[in-house]
Enzyme design. Structure first.
Site, PDB file in Angstrom:
ATOM      1  N   GLN A  64       0.796  -1.064   0.089  1.00 37.12           N
ATOM      2  CA  GLN A  64      -0.117   0.122   0.231  1.00 37.12           C
ATOM      3  C   GLN A  64       0.947   1.381  -0.181  1.00 37.12           C
ATOM      4  O   GLN A  64       1.693   1.575   0.756  1.00 37.12           O
ATOM      5  CB  GLN A  64      -0.921  -0.091   1.222  1.00 37.12           C
ATOM      6  CG  GLN A  64      -2.071  -1.227   1.256  1.00 37.12           C
ATOM      7  CD  GLN A  64      -1.439  -2.339   1.996  1.00 37.12           C
ATOM      8  OE1 GLN A  64      -0.368  -2.511   2.182  1.00 37.12           O
ATOM      9  NE2 GLN A  64      -2.284  -2.930   2.645  1.00 37.12           N
ATOM     10  N   ASP A  99      -6.449  -2.806  -5.850  1.00 39.05           N
ATOM     11  CA  ASP A  99      -7.367  -1.978  -5.348  1.00 39.05           C
ATOM     12  C   ASP A  99      -6.840  -0.537  -5.654  1.00 39.05           C
ATOM     13  O   ASP A  99      -6.980   0.333  -4.483  1.00 39.05           O
ATOM     14  CB  ASP A  99      -7.261  -2.339  -3.723  1.00 39.05           C
ATOM     15  CG  ASP A  99      -7.399  -3.761  -3.559  1.00 39.05           C
ATOM     16  OD1 ASP A  99      -8.105  -4.348  -4.179  1.00 39.05           O
ATOM     17  OD2 ASP A  99      -7.072  -4.245  -2.439  1.00 39.05           O
ATOM     18  N   ARG A 112     -13.222  -5.770  -6.193  1.00 38.04           N
ATOM     19  CA  ARG A 112     -13.515  -6.746  -5.081  1.00 38.04           C
ATOM     20  C   ARG A 112     -14.101  -6.037  -3.851  1.00 38.04           C
ATOM     21  O   ARG A 112     -13.683  -4.982  -3.567  1.00 38.04           O
ATOM     22  CB  ARG A 112     -12.446  -7.499  -4.807  1.00 38.04           C
ATOM     23  CG  ARG A 112     -11.043  -6.676  -4.355  1.00 38.04           C
ATOM     24  CD  ARG A 112     -10.130  -7.751  -3.821  1.00 38.04           C
ATOM     25  NE  ARG A 112      -8.749  -7.014  -3.354  1.00 38.04           N
ATOM     26  CZ  ARG A 112      -7.724  -7.681  -2.883  1.00 38.04           C
ATOM     27  NH1 ARG A 112      -7.786  -9.038  -2.618  1.00 38.04           N
ATOM     28  NH2 ARG A 112      -6.828  -6.960  -2.435  1.00 38.04           N
TER      29      ARG A 112
END
Length: 580
Positions: free
Chosen positions: A374, A418, A486
């Site tokens: 991330q 993501d 997702r």
């Protein structure tokens, strides 16, 4: 400076505790004082009415027993002052603020007394303190809005404002806990926080449910009386711009932007230039010099250059605009990431919290790379914020649409896992959304939406855009499956409509998060998409997935309805379309 900040926040929380307590006492006693001469039988009637109002109001919530007991447990029992659902909501907000303030002290004690905290755990705890601060601001603003409900704005605007504020308050509790999800050691601290955070989450959830019930009922009554469809808009919001080279502005700057910069609503126009030719050499310095809580637009013109810094636009810096020399020329870049010890929340190269933020002609970048996990390029928790002609470039978690209402037009967002995620109410329109080449064994996920309550008015809408792949992924895309999204959280909501989808998206379209988690409760929808990756015959068969078949089904996800764009986007000077 850090000590002063902590002291200020502590004083602020203490003030809110005292204020909330006084307001709660006032709410409980105001009618009792006014009815001090009534007989016992009349008192019973009033109390019976209050009980009925409370029971009825709480029946619309997800946690009705908590809703009822939290008010009934007030010293003296249920107040005679509960004459309407609005009274119950206001009292519930006050009680929620008290619990939020209690969480502040729990977090502070962990920071002070817990030994052997890692750097990231300390950072996560400070993230939690920031979330306390945000939550108190949002709940108090919601309470203030309720006081003037049905008097100052259209009903649709009022409903959107109230639901947005409380939805963000819920998101803040989840954000705090998300900071302790990177390894097993984090869970020890998480366990010390989870009870308090979940308690606030549920109390906010109850407030939100009652607000939704109140506003939905009022809008339905208004619709019935007027015979109009709610959310109708008679004007198309499309706009075009004529570029000129005048007045010392960049050549690409549109006539509309010139009007914005020359408008009486602009309070200042300062310049950032790395070479020292402007008012400031860093973007952070220009932000620091901006006025607090400005009601007028404060323009920060950022000249061409690469700015290697982490920039934060805090809550009290409102109505700022970053105006670059074009996204290929003005670049703000950083490389903070989780692997090197940051939380996802704090990894952002640019973090925007002050409401009314605008940006044009800028690249926001995080160069940490796919191996650092991330690493956010841009985090936005600014209500009524908009981005035009900007790039957001990173790998995992590129664009963190954290909370509140946001709009993106003609932007490029590129990443891997993501790479558009968060729990704001967000519309990306006429944007290029490109998957990049990830690490070996990884899958690309365009979105990971984080709605945790079915009443939150949040979600990610991608409209009239283009979903594809960057040049490094194209030759090997068969080795790296790419999905539209997702479910990060239980009620994850994403809508893709009127968008061109390339064959980079696999036929199933959407991916699980873990096992059957959220497959029945999520809301994933597609509407009138085109391109080789848009076919829905091979899509997932989850209960929560659907293809929309009519304009009426898609209308709630337009700019006009989903982010109340008709009421604020025209003031930005940016182009947009309010409808389908």
């Amino acid at each position: 400076m850090e000590t002063m900040k902590k002291t200020f926040m502590g004083n602020k929380v203490l003030f809110f505790i005292i204020l909330s307590s006084l307001l709660t006492m006032e709410t409980v006693t105001i009618v009792i004082a006014g009815e001090s001469m009534i007989t016992n039988s009349n008192t019973s009637v009033y109390l019976s009415t209050s009980h009925a109002v409370l029971k009825s109001s709480c029946s619309s919530t997800l946690y009705p027993e908590l809703c009822y007991s939290s008010i009934a447990s007030i010293s003296g029992g249920v107040s005679q002052s509960l004459r309407s659902q609005k009274d119950v909501i206001q009292l519930s907000i006050n009680l929620t603020c008290e619990v939020v303030s209690q969480n502040y002290f729990t977090i502070s004690k962990l920071i002070k007394y817990r030994k052997n905290l890692s750097h990231r755990e300390k950072e996560a705890l400070h993230d939690c303190l920031e979330m306390v601060d945000e939550t108190l601001d949002e709940l108090h603003e919601a309470r203030d809005d309720l006081k003037v409900y049905r008097s100052k704005k259209t009903l649709q605007q009022e409903a959107s404002d109230l639901k947005t504020l409380v939805s963000a308050a819920i998101t803040n509790q989840d954000t705090c806990l998300d900071g302790f999800s990177y390894n097993k050691a984090d869970k020890i601290v998480r366990n010390a926080l989870i009870k308090g955070q979940q308690h606030v989450h549920r109390m906010c959830s109850n407030v939100l449910a009652m607000i939704k019930n109140l506003t939905d009922t009022d809008m339905e009554n208004e619709r019935y009386l007027s015979g109009r469809k709610l959310g109708e808009t008679a004007v198309d919001g499309n706009a075009s711009f004529e570029s000129r080279s005048t007045d010392g502005f960049p050549e690409w700057l549109s006539a509309g932007d010139r009007r914005l910069l020359q408008s009486t609503t602009v309070t200042a126009d300062v310049t950032v230039a790395a070479d020292g030719s402007g008012d400031f050499t860093t973007v952070s310095a220009a932000v620091a010099a901006a006025p607090l809580k400005s009601t007028k637009r404060y323009i920060i013109r950022i000249k061409a250059g690469v700015y290697r810094e982490n920039v934060e636009v805090p809550k009290k810096k409102t109505n700022l605009m970053f105006l670059g020399d074009g996204r290929k020329n003005t670049i703000i870049t950083g490389n903070k990431n989780v692997v090197d010890g940051s939380t996802t929340f704090k990894s952002a190269t640019v973090a925007v919290v002050g409401n009314g933020f605008l940006a044009r002609g800028i690249t926001f970048e995080n160069t940490a790379g796919p191996s650092k996990h991330q690493a956010v390029a841009l985090r936005v928790g600014s209500d009524l914020s908009a981005f035009y002609d900007c790039d957001m470039l990173a790998y995992q978690d590129t664009l963190y649409v954290h909370s509140l209402r946001q709009f993106y037009i003609n932007c490029l967002v590129a990443g891997t896992v993501d790479f558009i995620f968060g729990n704001g109410a967000v519309v990306l329109q006429d944007c290029d959304i490109h998957a990049r080449r990830p690490n070996s064994g990884q899958k690309n996920m365009v979105t990971a939406q984080g709605r945790t309550d079915p009443n939150q008015n949040t979600g990610i809408v991608i409209q009239k855009s283009r979903i594809g792949a960057t040049s490094d992924l194209l030759p090997v895309q068969s080795s790296f499956p790419t999905f539209l999204g997702r479910p990060w959280k239980l009620y994850s909501r994403t809508v893709i409509m009127q968008t061109t989808i390339s064959n980079v998206i696999v036929s199933a379209g959407w991916s699980e998060w873990e096992g059957n988690f959220a497959l029945d409760t999520l809301f994933y929808a597609e509407y009138l998409n085109t391109g080789p990756g848009a076919g829905t015959s091979g899509r997932v068969s989850w209960k929560g997935y659907r293809t929309l078949t009519s304009a009426s089904q898609a209308a709630p996800f337009t700019v006009a309805n989903f982010v109340a764009g008709s009421s604020w986007l025209r003031d930005t000077g940016f182009p947009f379309s309010v409808g389908l």
